[in-house]
Each structure stands twice: as structure tokens, then as C-alpha cells.
Design an enzyme around this catalytic site. Sequence first.
Site, short mmCIF file in Angstrom:
data_model
loop_
_atom_site.label_atom_id
_atom_site.label_comp_id
_atom_site.label_asym_id
_atom_site.label_seq_id
_atom_site.Cartn_x
_atom_site.Cartn_y
_atom_site.Cartn_z
N SER A 159 0.82 -1.22 0.00
CA SER A 159 0.00 0.00 0.00
C SER A 159 0.85 1.27 0.00
O SER A 159 1.72 1.44 0.84
CB SER A 159 -0.88 0.05 1.25
OG SER A 159 -1.50 -1.17 1.47
N HIS A 207 -7.52 -0.80 -8.21
CA HIS A 207 -6.58 -1.75 -7.61
C HIS A 207 -6.41 -3.00 -8.48
O HIS A 207 -6.04 -4.06 -7.98
CB HIS A 207 -7.07 -2.18 -6.22
CG HIS A 207 -6.91 -1.12 -5.19
ND1 HIS A 207 -7.81 -0.11 -5.05
CD2 HIS A 207 -5.95 -0.89 -4.28
CE1 HIS A 207 -7.43 0.69 -4.07
NE2 HIS A 207 -6.29 0.25 -3.60
N HIS A 231 -5.72 -9.75 -1.16
CA HIS A 231 -5.59 -10.16 0.23
C HIS A 231 -6.65 -11.19 0.60
O HIS A 231 -7.72 -11.26 -0.01
CB HIS A 231 -5.75 -8.95 1.15
CG HIS A 231 -4.75 -7.85 0.92
ND1 HIS A 231 -4.91 -6.93 -0.08
CD2 HIS A 231 -3.59 -7.56 1.55
CE1 HIS A 231 -3.86 -6.10 -0.06
NE2 HIS A 231 -3.06 -6.46 0.91
N TYR A 245 -8.59 -11.02 3.12
CA TYR A 245 -9.80 -10.36 3.62
C TYR A 245 -10.76 -9.92 2.53
O TYR A 245 -11.90 -9.57 2.79
CB TYR A 245 -9.45 -9.17 4.53
CG TYR A 245 -8.64 -8.06 3.89
CD1 TYR A 245 -9.20 -7.20 2.97
CD2 TYR A 245 -7.30 -7.88 4.23
CE1 TYR A 245 -8.46 -6.18 2.38
CE2 TYR A 245 -6.55 -6.86 3.65
CZ TYR A 245 -7.13 -6.03 2.73
OH TYR A 245 -6.40 -5.02 2.16
N GLU A 246 -10.29 -9.94 1.25
CA GLU A 246 -11.19 -9.61 0.15
C GLU A 246 -12.07 -10.80 -0.21
O GLU A 246 -12.97 -10.68 -1.05
CB GLU A 246 -10.38 -9.18 -1.09
CG GLU A 246 -9.60 -7.89 -0.89
CD GLU A 246 -8.60 -7.64 -2.02
OE1 GLU A 246 -9.01 -7.54 -3.19
OE2 GLU A 246 -7.38 -7.57 -1.72
N ALA A 271 2.62 -2.44 4.22
CA ALA A 271 2.39 -1.44 5.28
C ALA A 271 2.00 -2.24 6.51
O ALA A 271 1.25 -3.21 6.41
CB ALA A 271 1.27 -0.51 4.86
N MET A 307 -1.50 -7.59 7.15
CA MET A 307 -2.48 -8.51 6.54
C MET A 307 -2.02 -9.12 5.22
O MET A 307 -2.85 -9.50 4.39
CB MET A 307 -3.81 -7.77 6.34
CG MET A 307 -4.35 -7.11 7.60
SD MET A 307 -5.80 -6.10 7.25
CE MET A 307 -5.93 -5.14 8.76
N SER A 308 -0.70 -9.20 5.02
CA SER A 308 -0.23 -9.72 3.72
C SER A 308 1.12 -10.42 3.88
O SER A 308 1.49 -10.82 4.99
CB SER A 308 -0.08 -8.57 2.72
OG SER A 308 0.96 -7.71 3.11
N ASN A 351 1.85 3.09 11.46
CA ASN A 351 1.07 3.55 12.63
C ASN A 351 1.40 2.67 13.84
O ASN A 351 1.83 1.54 13.68
CB ASN A 351 -0.43 3.42 12.32
CG ASN A 351 -0.81 1.99 11.95
OD1 ASN A 351 -0.59 1.55 10.81
ND2 ASN A 351 -1.33 1.25 12.89
N HIS A 392 -7.41 4.18 7.95
CA HIS A 392 -6.79 3.64 6.74
C HIS A 392 -6.11 4.72 5.88
O HIS A 392 -5.03 4.50 5.34
CB HIS A 392 -7.84 2.89 5.90
CG HIS A 392 -7.31 2.35 4.61
ND1 HIS A 392 -6.33 1.37 4.57
CD2 HIS A 392 -7.58 2.66 3.33
CE1 HIS A 392 -6.05 1.11 3.30
NE2 HIS A 392 -6.79 1.87 2.53
N1 HPA Z 1 -2.66 -3.58 11.65
C1 HPA Z 1 -2.76 -4.42 10.61
N2 HPA Z 1 -2.41 -4.10 9.38
C2 HPA Z 1 -1.91 -2.87 9.17
C3 HPA Z 1 -1.78 -1.94 10.21
C4 HPA Z 1 -2.18 -2.32 11.52
O1 HPA Z 1 -2.10 -1.55 12.51
N3 HPA Z 1 -1.25 -0.81 9.66
C5 HPA Z 1 -1.06 -1.06 8.35
N4 HPA Z 1 -1.46 -2.31 8.04
#
Ligand code: HPA
Length: 260
Positions: free
Chosen positions: A23, A54, A76, A78-79, A106, A198-199, A222, A234
Site C-alpha cells: 500500500s 486496484h 488479500h 480479507y477480500e 504497510a 495482513m499480507s 502507525n 486507513h
Molecule cells: N494492523 C494491521 N495491518 C496494518 C496496520 C495495523 O495496525 N497498519 C497497516 N497495516
Amino acid sequence: MSEFQIPQSVRDFNPEIGLVLGSGLGSFADRIMPIETIPYSEIAGLPVSKVPGHEGKFIFGELNGKRLVIAQGRVHLYEGWTVKEISTGIRVMHEMGIRQLILTNAAGIVNENFSPGQWMQITDHLNFTGQSPLFGGANFIDQTEVYSKSMRKQFREKAAELEIDLATGVYAWMPGPQYETPAEIRMVRTLGADAVGMSTVPEAIQARALDIEVAGFSCLTNYGAGMTDDLLDHSEVIEMGATAAGQLVDLLTATLGSGT
Ligand code: HPA
């Protein structure tokens, strides 16, 4: 027999290194002179994200003499895709000829010593999804060194030269799409994670099963949930990814071009 129909021009180009962009990291593609671009939709069997914008594409080009294929856009779990589907891109790049793979993502910070905007070199992972791209057979592959020690050393040395503050640590793969709870962040920290996302993990497992050497980098966008008073957003994740992208672009450019 080939599993995928790879265009002859790509077979002739014969990329040696694959790069999956996470991302907000799309700007890397601007650093190479693209020789060819192929949308995922043109390769039968490759899942194409239904999210507008995307859809994803492979970009082929050279960086300091290294032949690269960049996968811009990934799908991903989750999709709603299966774990086999989300790792298809790796099998496609394997058929294109890659021997090394660089995965980027990310991620949220779990280790309290890290700061947003920093990059973390992945040394190992934890899989909290219960899923594997190798389901379906007795694929008892070794995972002692999923993330190549020698690639890690090369990147660390270059980072030091470039004065890039590169963290190192363990990445935990969570299914998403919701971000973690504060209790989940404390759990993964207790279990040895430094970052969470998540990847990446299914791609790394698939690549190792095909004997591809793997390196992985997390953009720490973050603090994990509950580590500050802020809520997760996000758009801030994407923004931080875009800001920090330049540093990894510099590191990859210097390392891939260093003749190693
Ligand atoms: N958690 C999970 N996936 C993420 C995060 C997070 O805090 N930040 C970016 N991708």
C-alpha cells in the site's frame, strides 16, 4: 507443463528479481524505465481485485543492470480470496523466471521502540491465520530461514551506508480486514511480534516452496491499536506509506545496483 500462459516477450526478458509493492509504495515503479506492462487480467488464472483502481499489473524493467518484474497491486485474504488464490502471483513470477523476491507491505507497530515512518526488515514471521498456500499436499517445507540471511545482510549494509534507520523484526500475519484490538496487539507482542499486517506471509511461504530467495520489508505506518490514544485510520496508513516510500526506493535502488 506450464501452469500459466506467460507472454513470449516476458519469457525472453527473463526477469531475475520480483518485487511486490504494498500500500502506498507504487512510486518505486517510476524509478525503472518500464520495458513492458501487463495487466493481471491478461494472465488467465491470476485473481484481479474488484476494487476500482486496484486491478494490478506487472511492470518489467531494468534497474542498474538487474532485470526486474514489479507486481503493482496485490490481493488479500480479507477480500474473500482463498490463500491459494492470493499466492498465485508468486507462482506466475516463478514461471517468468525470478530467483529472488522482495516483498513490501504497510504494517502496524507492535514493538514500542519503533516509530511511524520507519522501515522494518522482516527477519521472521508469525502466521495467525491458520492458512497456508501449500494446503492440499504433504508439503513439509523447511522454514528455518524464510527471509534470506544473505539478502538481509546486503540490505542492512546498504542501509547503514545511506544512513537509513532500518529496524529489524518479526512480522505477524493477521487475517483482517478489521484492525487489531488492543488486546490482540498485546497478545502478538507477548508472542514475539514486532509488527503486524495482513499480507506478505503467504507469498513468502509460496516463494520458499519454489526455492526463491526472499526478502521482506514493512513500512511501519502507525502504532498498533491501544499503543496511543489515537484511533486507526486507513487513509493515514496510505499517506504514511507514500511518505516513507522514497527511503525504501533509495535502499532497493542502491542494493540492487550494487552488483551483488
Ligand atoms: N494492523 C494491521 N495491518 C496494518 C496496520 C495495523 O495496525 N497498519 C497497516 N497495516
